[in-house]
Design a protein around this motif. Structure first.
Motif, short mmCIF file in Angstrom:
data_model
loop_
_atom_site.label_atom_id
_atom_site.label_comp_id
_atom_site.label_asym_id
_atom_site.label_seq_id
_atom_site.Cartn_x
_atom_site.Cartn_y
_atom_site.Cartn_z
N GLU A 135 0.84 -1.18 0.00
CA GLU A 135 0.00 0.00 0.00
C GLU A 135 0.89 1.24 0.00
OE1 GLU A 135 -3.05 0.01 2.79
OE2 GLU A 135 -3.35 -2.14 2.80
N ALA A 136 0.43 2.19 -0.73
CA ALA A 136 1.21 3.42 -0.85
C ALA A 136 1.26 4.18 0.45
CB ALA A 136 0.61 4.30 -1.95
N ALA A 137 0.39 3.84 1.39
CA ALA A 137 0.33 4.60 2.63
C ALA A 137 1.42 4.22 3.61
CB ALA A 137 -1.02 4.40 3.29
N MET A 138 2.12 3.12 3.36
CA MET A 138 3.14 2.71 4.31
C MET A 138 4.31 3.67 4.22
SD MET A 138 3.19 -1.38 3.92
CE MET A 138 1.70 -2.33 4.23
N MET A 139 4.68 4.23 5.36
CA MET A 139 5.70 5.27 5.37
C MET A 139 7.05 4.63 5.66
SD MET A 139 3.51 8.12 7.42
CE MET A 139 2.86 6.89 8.52
N LYS A 169 0.01 0.97 15.54
CA LYS A 169 -1.13 1.42 14.74
C LYS A 169 -0.62 2.30 13.60
CE LYS A 169 -5.73 3.51 15.18
NZ LYS A 169 -6.69 4.15 16.10
N CYS A 170 -1.03 1.96 12.38
CA CYS A 170 -0.60 2.69 11.19
C CYS A 170 -1.83 3.15 10.41
CB CYS A 170 0.29 1.82 10.30
SG CYS A 170 1.71 1.11 11.17
N TRP A 171 -1.59 3.97 9.39
CA TRP A 171 -2.70 4.52 8.61
C TRP A 171 -2.55 4.11 7.14
CZ3 TRP A 171 -7.17 6.61 10.02
CH2 TRP A 171 -7.95 7.22 9.04
N SER A 172 -3.66 3.63 6.57
CA SER A 172 -3.68 3.24 5.17
C SER A 172 -4.32 4.35 4.36
CB SER A 172 -4.46 1.94 4.99
OG SER A 172 -4.68 1.67 3.63
N ARG A 173 -3.56 4.97 3.45
CA ARG A 173 -4.11 6.03 2.62
C ARG A 173 -5.09 5.47 1.59
NH1 ARG A 173 1.39 9.45 1.24
NH2 ARG A 173 1.81 10.17 3.35
N ARG A 174 -4.81 4.30 1.09
CA ARG A 174 -5.69 3.75 0.08
C ARG A 174 -7.07 3.43 0.66
NH1 ARG A 174 -3.62 -0.98 -3.62
NH2 ARG A 174 -3.06 -1.92 -1.63
N GLU A 175 -7.10 2.84 1.86
CA GLU A 175 -8.37 2.49 2.48
C GLU A 175 -8.92 3.62 3.35
OE1 GLU A 175 -8.59 -1.06 0.61
OE2 GLU A 175 -10.08 -0.24 1.96
N GLN A 192 2.98 -9.17 10.53
CA GLN A 192 1.55 -9.42 10.42
C GLN A 192 0.80 -8.08 10.46
OE1 GLN A 192 -0.06 -11.63 13.65
NE2 GLN A 192 -2.03 -12.02 12.66
N SER A 193 -0.24 -7.97 9.60
CA SER A 193 -1.06 -6.76 9.60
C SER A 193 -2.52 -7.16 9.68
CB SER A 193 -0.79 -5.94 8.34
OG SER A 193 -1.08 -6.69 7.18
N LEU A 194 -3.28 -6.42 10.47
CA LEU A 194 -4.70 -6.70 10.69
C LEU A 194 -5.49 -5.41 10.63
CD1 LEU A 194 -4.48 -9.11 13.77
CD2 LEU A 194 -4.87 -9.76 11.40
N TRP A 195 -6.74 -5.55 10.17
CA TRP A 195 -7.64 -4.38 10.24
C TRP A 195 -8.19 -4.22 11.65
CZ3 TRP A 195 -6.85 -1.16 6.69
CH2 TRP A 195 -6.70 -1.50 5.35
N GLU A 196 -8.46 -5.36 12.32
CA GLU A 196 -9.05 -5.27 13.65
C GLU A 196 -7.98 -5.06 14.70
OE1 GLU A 196 -10.85 -7.96 10.78
OE2 GLU A 196 -9.10 -8.31 12.06
N VAL A 197 -8.40 -4.60 15.86
CA VAL A 197 -7.47 -4.45 16.98
C VAL A 197 -7.00 -5.84 17.38
CG1 VAL A 197 -7.16 -3.64 19.34
CG2 VAL A 197 -8.63 -2.37 17.76
N ARG A 231 -8.06 -13.95 6.21
CA ARG A 231 -9.03 -12.91 6.53
C ARG A 231 -8.42 -11.52 6.53
NH1 ARG A 231 -10.36 -15.84 10.87
NH2 ARG A 231 -9.48 -14.28 12.21
N LYS A 232 -7.13 -11.44 6.83
CA LYS A 232 -6.60 -10.12 7.12
C LYS A 232 -6.57 -9.23 5.89
CE LYS A 232 -2.19 -12.50 7.22
NZ LYS A 232 -1.00 -12.78 7.96
N ARG A 233 -7.04 -8.06 6.03
CA ARG A 233 -7.02 -6.99 5.04
C ARG A 233 -7.59 -7.45 3.72
NH1 ARG A 233 -1.50 -3.78 5.32
NH2 ARG A 233 -2.92 -2.23 4.45
N ARG A 234 -8.77 -8.08 3.78
CA ARG A 234 -9.36 -8.68 2.60
C ARG A 234 -9.67 -7.64 1.53
NH1 ARG A 234 -11.90 -13.28 1.40
NH2 ARG A 234 -10.11 -14.08 2.53
N SER A 235 -10.19 -6.46 1.91
CA SER A 235 -10.58 -5.49 0.90
C SER A 235 -9.37 -5.00 0.11
CB SER A 235 -11.30 -4.30 1.56
OG SER A 235 -10.46 -3.72 2.55
N SER A 236 -8.23 -4.83 0.79
CA SER A 236 -7.04 -4.41 0.07
C SER A 236 -6.57 -5.49 -0.88
CB SER A 236 -5.92 -4.09 1.06
OG SER A 236 -6.25 -2.96 1.82
#
Length: 734
Positions: free
Chosen positions: A12-16, A52-58, A70-75, A107-112
């Motif tokens: 994802e482009a949002a990863m800094m 906690k990070c921020w996804s610009r695309r999502e 590992q990356s997850l959308w949920e806490v 399951r993780k980050r399915r929409s991306s």
């Protein structure tokens, strides 16, 4: 930004990331840099590596673990998904509103993932070396660092450096040692031209093989009025693949001769009736009467010569008159009379049935050729880049340690396979077709896949390939109760340990991913098994040096071809080369393979293990219960050492080494009593296994998938196949 080192993190482009720090697939994992804001997570999660990070695309936050990538959308929840013991997330609780059949890894980050599943996903494919990496390659570690270590209690992980690839789930009891490195050296060869496995094709192949089995059953009933000999279709598959030059991995399609000697011999043995095992005198009397009646009826209904009719009728009527007169005969008398009747009538019965039985064999082969052609056409239509006729490449001269089969054709996108667990059994489902494997062997397949597969670093095709592998062996075994359980029998763990310690054995010549002890082995199906460590069929495997264990399928044609291959390899190589062969000690009549090995100039020693005083691991070990894992061998086993001069000098069978091997073969007293029959199937007096004739005995031994896998004895029919040629010896006792 490079994502090759990000593990499960999508590009994802949002990863800094720091633009000046180039990513490397060999370096430590990179993690997204966090902002200067104070952490918004509990201290326990922060210490475990979460941020906690921020996804610009999502346009939404996500959570990243710098230790495990590992990356997850949920806490994240501590203890919900421990990648150290469960890298695929198979034990994780399903997300709310998610698919309960998916693990955390799916399951993780399915929409991306769905948005990035287009052409851009190709850019994230990991670049793999084009030439195989051998253990001798400097600066490269071909295997992961000790993923098979002893289990330790799982606690909160607080590493100071990024951890290596997480270790998988470890079962309570294991029947393999994947840490043993190979000493088998081969010449480097190009990738194989097999078509990559595909669940849809494997499902269609299963349906066609089942249909072919049904045709075989109907032909035996219609033409000869008998049931097909037990597992004779399985042995036909094995015998045909020894000489088959066709392109289907399972169905024979290019064999010469067309008539299978194995199938012809087994069907002919059951004509005019199948001879069952006998325990009581009355059973022997009835069997004698039925044989005489069936022989007379058969000779009357077929186009036999006058001389044949005369001989068969006279002997049948004489036997019936004797049965009416003598009511005080013993069981031995009846069995002697049956042997005499078979000797007198057998040649004439065989002559009138010969054309019919050959018609059965020919019809089954022609159907197999048609099914194979149909399967290949369908398979080619699914490939994005159909194979082309490649020119023969020059023989490579570089010697390397053996490596798994690599396919020249890239694998197409594979459909989704569902996974769930029922107690300690993993169930994989594709289009309603379910295959099962116990949890321990499922974790073993995951380890083998991690060691051997180079085109799927994220395990996206793992479940589909496991389903194809399990379906292939399920189809080869057959659908009958306990059918095929002898196909994958293996030596006990203690024997493998002794072979490795004393004789440097690190390779199995006949095994499968399901029953192998080492991670180096040859098997029947290179297309499905290569992703799990297979080096391909042994008859196509040409090592220059190494120490090998060979427990072949107990099929005369395969064992004879195996001996020829052994002698060719030993003749050509001047490097240390050793084969320790385990075959059934059948003496009446003796098998050609055993005779050739005993007279070979490479024979260094021969050891005999007495029947019922040693045991094997079940062929259904990947699904059977623990108490059914071992069973006693119903026949003696011959252990033969074939070595060239250099191999004898390095791994000589000295008395001390042989003593340890013999001690390792003794059944363990700590285990419950082993089954007395080979495999989980118990032998009963009513078993209707065929009793072969002495002249052309049916080898009812175990077949492996050539997959063939480490094989041991056969089910109930093995004792009759390998015993004396007289009926009282073959059928008297269970």
């Amino acid at each position: 930004m490079s994502n090759d080192s990000q593990g499960s993190v999508k590009g994802e482009a949002a990863m800094m990331l720091s633009p000046s720090a180039p990513a490397s697939s060999q370096g430590p994992p990179l993690s997204p840099s966090t902002t200067s804001k104070p952490p918004e997570l509990p201290d326990e999660l922060v210490q475990a590596g979460w941020s906690k990070c921020w996804s610009r695309r999502e346009n939404r936050p996500y959570y990243f673990n710098r230790f495990t990538n590992q990356s997850l959308w949920e806490v994240p929840v501590l203890g919900q998904h421990d990648v150290i013991s469960d890298p695929l997330g198979l034990n994780a609780a399903p997300a709310e509103g998610g698919d309960s059949n998916l693990g955390n890894g799916q399951r993780k980050r399915r929409s991306s993932e769905e948005q990035g599943a287009g052409p851009n996903s190709i850019k994230r494919t990991k670049v793999e070396p084009t030439t195989p990496i051998s253990p001798s390659t400097p600066g490269v570690k071909p295997w992961s660092a000790a993923p098979d270590e002893k289990p330790t209690p799982v606690t909160t992980v607080t590493p100071t450096t990024p951890s290596p690839a997480p270790a998988p789930y470890r079962p309570a009891v294991i029947y393999w040692d994947l840490d043993v490195q190979t000493n088998a050296v081969i010449r480097e060869h190009p990738p194989a031209n097999h078509l990559p496995p595909f669940p849809e094709i494997e499902l269609q192949r299963a349906q066609l093989v089942t249909k072919l089995r049904q045709h075989y059953h109907e032909l035996c009933h219609q033409r000869e009025g008998i049931d097909p000999p037990r597992e004779s279709f399985n042995r036909w598959l094995l015998e045909r693949k020894v000489i088959d030059k066709g392109q289907d991995p399972l169905l024979p399609s290019d064999c010469d001769p067309v008539i299978s000697p194995s199938m012809f011999r087994e069907v002919m043995n059951d004509i005019p009736i199948r001879l069952s095992r006998i325990k009581y005198k009355e059973e022997a009397r009835k069997l004698l009467f039925k044989y005489a009646e069936a022989a007379k009826k058969m000779i009357d209904s077929r186009n036999a010569s006058p001389e044949s009719r005369k001989v068969v009728k006279w002997n049948a009527e004489d036997t019936m008159n004797w049965l009416r007169r003598d009511h005080s005969a013993s069981k031995e008398d009846y069995m002697d009379r049956l042997e005499h009747l078979r000797q007198q009538c057998g040649p004439h019965v065989t002559a009138v049935a010969k054309d019919s039985v050959e018609g059965i064999c020919s019809k089954i082969y022609q159907l197999s050729v048609e099914y194979s052609r149909r399967l290949r056409q369908t398979h080619l239509s699914l490939l994005q880049d159909p194979p082309t006729e490649a020119s023969a490449s020059p023989q490579q001269s570089r010697l390397v340690y053996c490596y798994p089969v690599r396919l020249a054709l890239p694998s197409p996108p594979l459909p989704r396979v569902e996974l769930h667990f029922e107690n300690d059994v993993a169930c994989l489902r594709f289009r309603g077709e379910m295959v099962k494997v116990n949890r321990g062997h499922f974790s073993k397949l995951e380890l083998l896949y991690r060691y051997s597969c180079i085109d799927d670093p994220r395990f996206e095709k793992f479940l589909s390939r496991v389903w194809c592998l399990l379906k292939r062996y399920q189809v080869m075994f057959g659908s009958g109760t306990n059918e095929g359980s002898g196909l994958q029998g293996a030596l006990p763990m203690s024997v493998f340990e002794a072979l490795n310690r004393q004789f440097g054995v690190s390779f199995e010549c006949f095994a499968s991913p399901l029953n192998c002890y080492f991670k180096q082995f040859c098997s029947a199906f290179p297309d499905t098994d290569g992703f799990f460590g297979s080096r391909g069929p042994f008859l196509s495997f040409c090592p220059a040096s190494g120490s090998f264990e060979a427990n072949p399928p107990f099929c005369e044609e395969l064992m004879d071809t195996m001996v020829t291959h052994f002698e060719d390899l030993l003749e050509r190589s001047s490097e240390p080369l050793s084969f320790i062969v385990f075959v059934p000690e059948w003496r009446d009549p003796v098998t050609p393979a055993l005779t050739r090995m005993e007279s070979s100039r490479f024979l260094r020693h021969q050891l005999s293990v007495t029947a019922y005083e040693h045991e094997y691991r079940s062929g259904s070990q990947h699904i059977c219960k623990r108490e059914e894992m071992y069973y006693r061998a119903v026949h003696g086993t011959a252990v033969i050492f074939l070595q060239n001069d250099a191999g004898f000098a390095k791994w000589a069978p000295t008395p001390e080494r042989l003593a340890e091997l013999t001690a390792a073969y003794r059944p363990s007293t700590s285990r419950p009593a082993s089954l007395s029959s080979p495999g989980p199937a118990h032998s009963t007096p009513g078993d209707r296994d065929s009793t072969p004739k002495a002249a052309d005995r049916t080898q009812s031994g175990v077949m492996s998938p050539g997959s063939h896998d480490n094989n041991n004895n056969n089910n109930n029919s093995s004792s009759s196949s390998s015993s004396s040629s007289s009926p009282q010896d073959k059928m008297a006792a269970v």
